[in-house]
Enzyme design. Structure first.
Site, PDB file in Angstrom:
ATOM      1  N   TYR A 157       0.835  -1.202   0.000  1.00 19.48           N
ATOM      2  CA  TYR A 157       0.000   0.000   0.000  1.00 19.48           C
ATOM      3  C   TYR A 157       0.873   1.257   0.000  1.00 19.48           C
ATOM      4  O   TYR A 157       0.499   2.279  -0.565  1.00 19.48           O
ATOM      5  CB  TYR A 157      -0.966  -0.022   1.191  1.00 19.48           C
ATOM      6  CG  TYR A 157      -2.175   0.886   1.026  1.00 19.48           C
ATOM      7  CD1 TYR A 157      -2.435   1.905   1.924  1.00 19.48           C
ATOM      8  CD2 TYR A 157      -3.047   0.727  -0.049  1.00 19.48           C
ATOM      9  CE1 TYR A 157      -3.537   2.747   1.772  1.00 19.48           C
ATOM     10  CE2 TYR A 157      -4.149   1.556  -0.206  1.00 19.48           C
ATOM     11  CZ  TYR A 157      -4.386   2.558   0.705  1.00 19.48           C
ATOM     12  OH  TYR A 157      -5.473   3.391   0.541  1.00 19.48           O
ATOM     13  N   LYS A 164      -3.520   8.367   2.947  1.00 20.73           N
ATOM     14  CA  LYS A 164      -4.693   8.108   3.801  1.00 20.73           C
ATOM     15  C   LYS A 164      -4.458   8.639   5.222  1.00 20.73           C
ATOM     16  O   LYS A 164      -5.405   9.091   5.880  1.00 20.73           O
ATOM     17  CB  LYS A 164      -5.033   6.618   3.834  1.00 20.73           C
ATOM     18  CG  LYS A 164      -5.607   6.059   2.538  1.00 20.73           C
ATOM     19  CD  LYS A 164      -6.884   6.775   2.067  1.00 20.73           C
ATOM     20  CE  LYS A 164      -7.533   6.019   0.929  1.00 20.73           C
ATOM     21  NZ  LYS A 164      -8.706   6.721   0.366  1.00 20.73           N
ATOM     22  N   ILE A 193     -12.144  -4.371  -0.946  1.00 18.81           N
ATOM     23  CA  ILE A 193     -13.279  -4.717  -1.805  1.00 18.81           C
ATOM     24  C   ILE A 193     -12.789  -4.717  -3.246  1.00 18.81           C
ATOM     25  O   ILE A 193     -12.054  -3.810  -3.642  1.00 18.81           O
ATOM     26  CB  ILE A 193     -14.426  -3.697  -1.654  1.00 18.81           C
ATOM     27  CG1 ILE A 193     -14.968  -3.685  -0.221  1.00 18.81           C
ATOM     28  CG2 ILE A 193     -15.561  -3.988  -2.638  1.00 18.81           C
ATOM     29  CD1 ILE A 193     -15.976  -2.573   0.052  1.00 18.81           C
TER      30      ILE A 193
HETATM   31  N1  LIG Z   1     -11.582  -0.939  -2.822  1.00 17.32           N
HETATM   32  C1  LIG Z   1     -11.036  -1.008  -1.620  1.00 17.32           C
HETATM   33  O1  LIG Z   1     -10.511  -2.048  -1.178  1.00 17.32           O
HETATM   34  C2  LIG Z   1     -11.043   0.197  -0.725  1.00 17.32           C
HETATM   35  C3  LIG Z   1     -10.927   0.016   0.666  1.00 17.32           C
HETATM   36  C4  LIG Z   1     -10.921   1.153   1.501  1.00 17.32           C
HETATM   37  C5  LIG Z   1     -11.035   2.420   0.949  1.00 17.32           C
HETATM   38  N2  LIG Z   1     -11.147   2.552  -0.411  1.00 17.32           N
HETATM   39  C6  LIG Z   1     -11.283   3.929  -0.940  1.00 17.32           C
HETATM   40  O2  LIG Z   1     -12.556   4.074  -1.557  1.00 17.32           O
HETATM   41  C7  LIG Z   1     -12.490   5.164  -2.478  1.00 17.32           C
HETATM   42  C8  LIG Z   1     -13.131   4.732  -3.797  1.00 17.32           C
HETATM   43  O3  LIG Z   1     -12.342   3.721  -4.387  1.00 17.32           O
HETATM   44  P1  LIG Z   1     -13.045   2.397  -5.038  1.00 17.32           P
HETATM   45  O4  LIG Z   1     -12.403   1.214  -4.399  1.00 17.32           O
HETATM   46  O5  LIG Z   1     -14.521   2.557  -5.023  1.00 17.32           O
HETATM   47  O6  LIG Z   1     -12.503   2.394  -6.532  1.00 17.32           O
HETATM   48  P2  LIG Z   1     -13.049   3.102  -7.861  1.00 17.32           P
HETATM   49  O7  LIG Z   1     -11.967   2.929  -8.867  1.00 17.32           O
HETATM   50  O8  LIG Z   1     -14.419   2.634  -8.178  1.00 17.32           O
HETATM   51  O9  LIG Z   1     -13.135   4.654  -7.448  1.00 17.32           O
HETATM   52  C9  LIG Z   1     -11.998   5.485  -7.437  1.00 17.32           C
HETATM   53  C10 LIG Z   1     -12.474   6.813  -7.998  1.00 17.32           C
HETATM   54  O10 LIG Z   1     -11.439   7.804  -7.902  1.00 17.32           O
HETATM   55  C11 LIG Z   1     -11.654   8.664  -9.013  1.00 17.32           C
HETATM   56  N3  LIG Z   1     -10.499   9.533  -9.275  1.00 17.32           N
HETATM   57  C12 LIG Z   1      -9.190   9.177  -9.405  1.00 17.32           C
HETATM   58  N4  LIG Z   1      -8.454  10.263  -9.713  1.00 17.32           N
HETATM   59  C13 LIG Z   1      -9.321  11.327  -9.776  1.00 17.32           C
HETATM   60  C14 LIG Z   1      -9.170  12.703 -10.056  1.00 17.32           C
HETATM   61  N5  LIG Z   1      -7.983  13.227 -10.368  1.00 17.32           N
HETATM   62  N6  LIG Z   1     -10.287  13.492 -10.009  1.00 17.32           N
HETATM   63  C15 LIG Z   1     -11.498  12.966  -9.717  1.00 17.32           C
HETATM   64  N7  LIG Z   1     -11.716  11.658  -9.436  1.00 17.32           N
HETATM   65  C16 LIG Z   1     -10.624  10.857  -9.486  1.00 17.32           C
HETATM   66  C17 LIG Z   1     -11.903   7.692 -10.157  1.00 17.32           C
HETATM   67  O11 LIG Z   1     -12.486   8.363 -11.265  1.00 17.32           O
HETATM   68  C18 LIG Z   1     -12.872   6.724  -9.479  1.00 17.32           C
HETATM   69  O12 LIG Z   1     -14.196   7.162  -9.677  1.00 17.32           O
HETATM   70  C19 LIG Z   1     -11.007   5.543  -2.583  1.00 17.32           C
HETATM   71  O13 LIG Z   1     -10.764   6.662  -1.741  1.00 17.32           O
HETATM   72  C20 LIG Z   1     -10.294   4.324  -2.000  1.00 17.32           C
HETATM   73  O14 LIG Z   1      -9.045   4.675  -1.424  1.00 17.32           O
HETATM   74  C21 LIG Z   1     -11.169   1.488  -1.263  1.00 17.32           C
HETATM   75  C1  LIG Z   2      -6.661  -2.676  -0.036  1.00 13.91           C
HETATM   76  C2  LIG Z   2      -5.771  -2.108  -1.114  1.00 13.91           C
HETATM   77  C3  LIG Z   2      -6.155  -1.241  -2.122  1.00 13.91           C
HETATM   78  C4  LIG Z   2      -7.511  -0.637  -2.331  1.00 13.91           C
HETATM   79  N1  LIG Z   2      -7.484   0.661  -1.627  1.00 13.91           N
HETATM   80  C5  LIG Z   2      -7.720   0.661  -0.184  1.00 13.91           C
HETATM   81  C6  LIG Z   2      -7.120   1.834  -2.232  1.00 13.91           C
HETATM   82  O1  LIG Z   2      -7.120   2.860  -1.592  1.00 13.91           O
HETATM   83  C7  LIG Z   2      -6.726   1.828  -3.700  1.00 13.91           C
HETATM   84  C8  LIG Z   2      -6.400   3.221  -4.177  1.00 13.91           C
HETATM   85  C9  LIG Z   2      -5.634   3.233  -5.449  1.00 13.91           C
HETATM   86  C10 LIG Z   2      -4.878   4.365  -5.704  1.00 13.91           C
HETATM   87  N2  LIG Z   2      -4.151   4.462  -6.833  1.00 13.91           N
HETATM   88  C11 LIG Z   2      -4.142   3.489  -7.749  1.00 13.91           C
HETATM   89  C12 LIG Z   2      -4.877   2.310  -7.540  1.00 13.91           C
HETATM   90  C13 LIG Z   2      -5.651   2.178  -6.368  1.00 13.91           C
HETATM   91  C14 LIG Z   2      -4.799   1.215  -8.550  1.00 13.91           C
HETATM   92  C15 LIG Z   2      -4.606   1.778  -9.938  1.00 13.91           C
HETATM   93  C16 LIG Z   2      -3.526   2.832  -9.963  1.00 13.91           C
HETATM   94  O2  LIG Z   2      -2.792   2.980 -10.950  1.00 13.91           O
HETATM   95  N3  LIG Z   2      -3.404   3.651  -8.885  1.00 13.91           N
HETATM   96  O3  LIG Z   2      -5.117  -0.880  -2.919  1.00 13.91           O
HETATM   97  C17 LIG Z   2      -4.006  -1.579  -2.433  1.00 13.91           C
HETATM   98  C18 LIG Z   2      -2.697  -1.575  -2.902  1.00 13.91           C
HETATM   99  C19 LIG Z   2      -1.763  -2.374  -2.225  1.00 13.91           C
HETATM  100  C20 LIG Z   2      -2.141  -3.128  -1.113  1.00 13.91           C
HETATM  101  C21 LIG Z   2      -3.446  -3.132  -0.646  1.00 13.91           C
HETATM  102  C22 LIG Z   2      -4.386  -2.346  -1.324  1.00 13.91           C
END
Ligand SMILES: NC(=O)c1ccc[n+]([C@@H]2O[C@H](COP(=O)([O-])OP(=O)(O)OC[C@H]3O[C@@H](n4cnc5c(N)ncnc54)[C@H](O)[C@@H]3O)[C@@H](O)[C@H]2O)c1
Ligand SMILES: Cc1c(CN(C)C(=O)CCc2cnc3c(c2)CCC(=O)N3)oc2ccccc12
Length: 263
Positions: A157, A164, A193
């Site tokens: 991460y 974060k 997720i």
């Molecule tokens: N998926 C996971 O495991 C997980 C767990 C905890 C927290 N999160 C957080 O949840 C949030 C949503 O992520 P997600 O997992 O739904 O994935 P996702 O890819 O569906 O959403 C990420 C969003 O970030 C937007 N984004 C990226 N760069 C941007 C920019 N410059 N301007 C505007 N929007 C921008 C993308 O367009 C996308 O809609 C993030 O903050 C992520 O860190 C995700």
């Molecule tokens: C959980 C988990 C996530 C999901 N999560 C909490 C996140 O916050 C993911 C956010 C994210 C930010 N930047 C990028 C990407 C994901 C993938 C594509 C890209 O090019 N850039 O991402 C990980 C990455 C490494 C280890 C665990 C995790």
């Protein structure tokens, strides 16, 4: 009567029907909120408009949070359409992919640090600042999405953990700044997720199965469970809660050695 009846809420970060923002929108729509959506750029307009139609939304606006002008324009357009806003959901994160795998220092660069902080952390207080005039006197709330990697080291991460950590600190400083004017600020820290942001992460499958085996609930969480918590935090039922990071992760964050049967 829904928890969010009569509330006008902007949801950012909707990209697919697996997005956490989709789960948040579904819960908030179910609870009676009127929703607006912001998408990152024109490439995503059509797909986000289709997804937003599921929630009867006509207000679907562009906003790349790297551009101050686009953040300002977003809220002036919402002001023109709605006159005000009750909640803003920030569901946005990005770091260069090569900074999200392997050795933390190998992936570290000034550029990766700047980009990840700017998009994943600064964008939340920046949106709060632009939304502030529209939120005055409405006892509204701001909500963002965080991850355990903010406060515990998580392999790969890396630079996103620093973003974060910054985001979670902004939840507390925004709560202190906006509390006197009645606006609450919270975060949901979600368990892993499988979303688009999670795809392309090498070890994600291992992480999902580790959580499933070791979380107290012995399973991963869904975007709807995260959405329900977000809807609650933005509702008047949460009127006494601000500056809080609420974990929706099956309890994983509370464990040290996980599942004793796992050896
Ligand atoms: N998926 C996971 O495991 C997980 C767990 C905890 C927290 N999160 C957080 O949840 C949030 C949503 O992520 P997600 O997992 O739904 O994935 P996702 O890819 O569906 O959403 C990420 C969003 O970030 C937007 N984004 C990226 N760069 C941007 C920019 N410059 N301007 C505007 N929007 C921008 C993308 O367009 C996308 O809609 C993030 O903050 C992520 O860190 C995700
Ligand atoms: C959980 C988990 C996530 C999901 N999560 C909490 C996140 O916050 C993911 C956010 C994210 C930010 N930047 C990028 C990407 C994901 C993938 C594509 C890209 O090019 N850039 O991402 C990980 C990455 C490494 C280890 C665990 C995790």
């Amino acid at each position: 009567m829904g928890l969010l009846a009569g509330k006008r809420i902007l949801v950012t970060g909707l990209l697919s029907n697996r997005s956490i923002a989709y789960g948040v929108a579904r819960a908030m729509h179910r609870e009676g909120a009127e929703l607006a959506f912001a998408y990152q750029n024109d490439r995503f307009q059509e797909r986000v408009s289709k997804l937003a139609a599921d929630f009867g939304s006509q207000l679907i606006l562009p906003c790349d949070v790297q551009e101050d002008s686009q953040v300002d324009d977003l809220f002036s357009q919402i002001g023109d359409a709605w006159g005000g806003i009750d909640s803003v959901v920030h569901s946005i994160a990005y770091a260069p992919s090569d900074a999200l795998e392997g050795d933390f220092l190998e992936g570290l660069s000034r550029e990766a640090f700047r980009i990840s902080q700017e998009i994943s952390a600064y964008s939340f207080p920046a949106m709060a600042k632009a939304a502030r005039p529209l939120m005055a006197g409405r006892n509204g709330s701001l909500l963002t999405l965080s991850y355990l990697g903010a406060v515990r080291t998580m392999p790969n991460y890396n630079i996103m953990g620093l973003a974060k950590a910054s985001l979670e600190a902004s939840v507390r400083y925004l709560a202190a700044c906006l509390g006197p004017e009645g606006t609450r600020v919270n975060a949901v820290s979600a368990g892993p997720i499988k979303t688009l942001a999670a795809s392309g992460i090498g070890s994600f499958g291992k992480l999902l199965s580790f959580n499933e085996r070791n979380a107290p609930l012995r399973r991963n969480v869904t975007i709807d469970e995260v959405g329900n918590a977000a809807a609650f935090l933005c509702s008047d039922l949460a009127s006494g809660i601000t500056g809080e990071i609420m974990y929706v992760d099956g309890g994983f964050n509370t464990t040290a050695l996980g599942n004793p049967d796992q050896g």
